[in-house]
Design an enzyme around this catalytic site. Structure first.
Site, short mmCIF file in Angstrom:
data_model
loop_
_atom_site.label_atom_id
_atom_site.label_comp_id
_atom_site.label_asym_id
_atom_site.label_seq_id
_atom_site.Cartn_x
_atom_site.Cartn_y
_atom_site.Cartn_z
N ARG A 1 50.87 9.48 88.74
CA ARG A 1 51.70 8.91 87.67
C ARG A 1 51.47 7.41 87.64
O ARG A 1 51.62 6.74 88.66
CB ARG A 1 53.17 9.24 87.97
CG ARG A 1 54.16 8.58 87.08
CD ARG A 1 54.55 9.35 85.87
NE ARG A 1 54.93 10.71 86.11
CZ ARG A 1 54.76 11.68 85.19
NH1 ARG A 1 54.20 11.41 84.03
NH2 ARG A 1 55.13 12.92 85.45
N HIS B 1 45.60 7.68 79.11
CA HIS B 1 47.07 7.75 79.14
C HIS B 1 47.62 6.49 79.82
O HIS B 1 48.21 6.56 80.92
CB HIS B 1 47.47 9.01 79.91
CG HIS B 1 48.86 9.49 79.67
ND1 HIS B 1 49.96 8.71 79.88
CD2 HIS B 1 49.33 10.69 79.24
CE1 HIS B 1 51.06 9.42 79.60
NE2 HIS B 1 50.69 10.63 79.20
N ARG C 1 42.08 14.68 85.24
CA ARG C 1 42.91 13.74 86.00
C ARG C 1 43.29 14.28 87.38
O ARG C 1 43.86 13.54 88.20
CB ARG C 1 44.18 13.37 85.21
CG ARG C 1 45.15 14.52 84.99
CD ARG C 1 46.43 14.03 84.32
NE ARG C 1 47.36 15.13 84.07
CZ ARG C 1 48.63 14.97 83.76
NH1 ARG C 1 49.13 13.75 83.66
NH2 ARG C 1 49.40 16.01 83.54
N GLU D 1 48.50 5.01 74.29
CA GLU D 1 47.33 5.74 74.73
C GLU D 1 46.28 5.87 73.64
O GLU D 1 46.52 6.52 72.62
CB GLU D 1 47.76 7.16 75.17
CG GLU D 1 48.95 7.14 76.12
CD GLU D 1 49.60 8.51 76.25
OE1 GLU D 1 48.91 9.53 76.13
OE2 GLU D 1 50.82 8.54 76.47
N ASP E 1 57.92 9.92 71.64
CA ASP E 1 56.71 10.66 72.01
C ASP E 1 55.97 10.99 70.71
O ASP E 1 56.20 12.04 70.11
CB ASP E 1 57.09 11.91 72.80
CG ASP E 1 55.91 12.57 73.49
OD1 ASP E 1 54.77 12.15 73.19
OD2 ASP E 1 56.12 13.49 74.30
O1 TA6 Z 1 51.21 11.37 76.24
C1 TA6 Z 1 52.56 11.69 76.13
C2 TA6 Z 1 52.83 12.94 76.92
O2 TA6 Z 1 52.01 13.97 76.48
C3 TA6 Z 1 54.31 13.27 76.83
O3 TA6 Z 1 54.56 14.38 76.03
C4 TA6 Z 1 54.78 13.35 78.26
O4 TA6 Z 1 55.03 14.61 78.71
C5 TA6 Z 1 53.70 12.59 79.00
O5 TA6 Z 1 52.51 12.71 78.29
C6 TA6 Z 1 53.52 12.75 80.49
O6 TA6 Z 1 52.84 13.90 80.84
P1 TA6 Z 1 52.68 14.30 82.36
O7 TA6 Z 1 51.95 15.62 82.34
O8 TA6 Z 1 51.89 13.20 83.02
O9 TA6 Z 1 54.07 14.40 82.93
#
Ligand code: TA6
Length: 300
Positions: free
Chosen positions: A52, A153, A75, A257, A198
């Site tokens: 994260r 991201h 990832r 992103e 989002d």
């Molecule tokens: O890019 C936005 C998103 O797709 C959100 O919907 C949110 O869930 C985020 O990414 C984080 O995703 P993750 O799988 O890293 O928890």
């Protein structure tokens, strides 16, 4: 090289390389790329969860837009450092870079039956700018094309999300992930934040600015080959529900992103796609009018 670059280096893949490989969390390797001013980028890995923060690479699937795990498998995989990466095509001797490579494992081809080579070049510019260039090549030998969606991201650190504005996305169409990806048109001057967001903005300009009023700092994203831009902040309830996210951390982060989501990319065997993102910061004091954010967007 900075003195910091002379610290213990476990492996130096290439004598001229500015890359350091250290033991990271859980004894896993982390790669540090450091430039002459001491700017550095680093990555580490804590399987089986994705990391994260930083800039997770969403490939070959963005979010849940397909049958794979959320944001695809790239990832969550080990990448290798290319010990002899190809040189920059132009005079770029003052740039430090590392090439990371990902090829599918047998397990990967069971869930995504394609062969590819993904070359991610991470470059630090002389002013500390960070450039990421992804080159994805279809290496299928069965003559089949493949299709993917993609995103950098990127997590930005901000002083206070309520004080942040994003410039460059106003008046654009977006798909709202909080409303079954229905399509809307953004209204108003700039994007500000007072609740969960989002959204997938479509056909966005090549430059987007994130103005941090309190820190008097503006992040500038320049992108190429990535028409969409996702903007995400989970806000309080979702932050609490995420095990790897502090309850109050949503106040100090914003994801913007650079992405290719609405129109997936298709590559025939032998074809290569390139998607590039460049991040820089400029000092700004928007509140005092010292820097007009529109000039950040319009300037070179
Ligand atoms: O890019 C936005 C998103 O797709 C959100 O919907 C949110 O869930 C985020 O990414 C984080 O995703 P993750 O799988 O890293 O928890």
């Amino acid at each position: 090289m900075s003195s910091a670059a002379a610290t213990s280096v476990a492996t130096v893949p290439n004598e001229k390389s500015p890359v350091e490989i250290h033991k990271g969390i859980n004894g896993l390797e982390k790669v540090i790329l450091r430039d002459i001013r001491g700017s550095s980028v680093e990555s580490n890995f804590k399987p089986p969860k994705p990391i994260r923060g930083g800039i997770p690479i969403c490939f070959p699937q963005f979010s849940n837009l397909g049958s794979l795990e959320a944001h695809g498998f790239a990832r969550n995989r080990f990448w290798i450092v290319d010990p002899s990466p190809p040189p920059f095509p132009t005079h770029s001797s003052n740039k430090k870079y590392v090439d990371l490579l990902l090829k599918p494992s047998e397990e990967d081809t069971k869930i995504w039956p394609h062969s590819f080579e993904f070359r991610l070049r991470v470059t630090l510019g002389p002013a500390g700018d960070l450039m990421l260039t992804s080159r994805i090549r279809n290496t299928n030998t069965d003559g089949k094309p493949f299709t993917f969606t993609f995103a950098y991201h990127t997590y930005f650190s901000v002083s206070d999300i309520s004080e942040v504005r994003v410039e460059g996305l106003e008046t654009l169409d977006y798909l709202d992930n909080l409303q079954n990806r229905q399509r809307f048109t953004e209204q108003g001057d700039a994007i500000t934040f007072e609740s969960e967001v989002d959204k997938i903005y479509l056909s966005t300009p090549t430059k987007i600015a994130i103005l941090d009023h309190e820190k008097k700092r503006t992040f500038v994203i320049r992108k190429d080959g990535l028409p969409d831009a996702v903007v995400w902040n989970p806000w309080d309830k979702k932050a609490k529900a995420m095990a790897d996210f502090g309850d109050d951390e949503y106040k100090h982060m914003l994801c913007v992103e650079a992405a290719a989501v609405e129109k997936p990319i298709t590559l025939k065997p032998g074809e290569e796609w390139r998607g590039r993102q460049e991040l820089s910061t400029v000092p700004s004091s928007y509140c005092s009018g010292q820097l007009d954010p529109r000039r950040v967007l319009q300037g070179s």
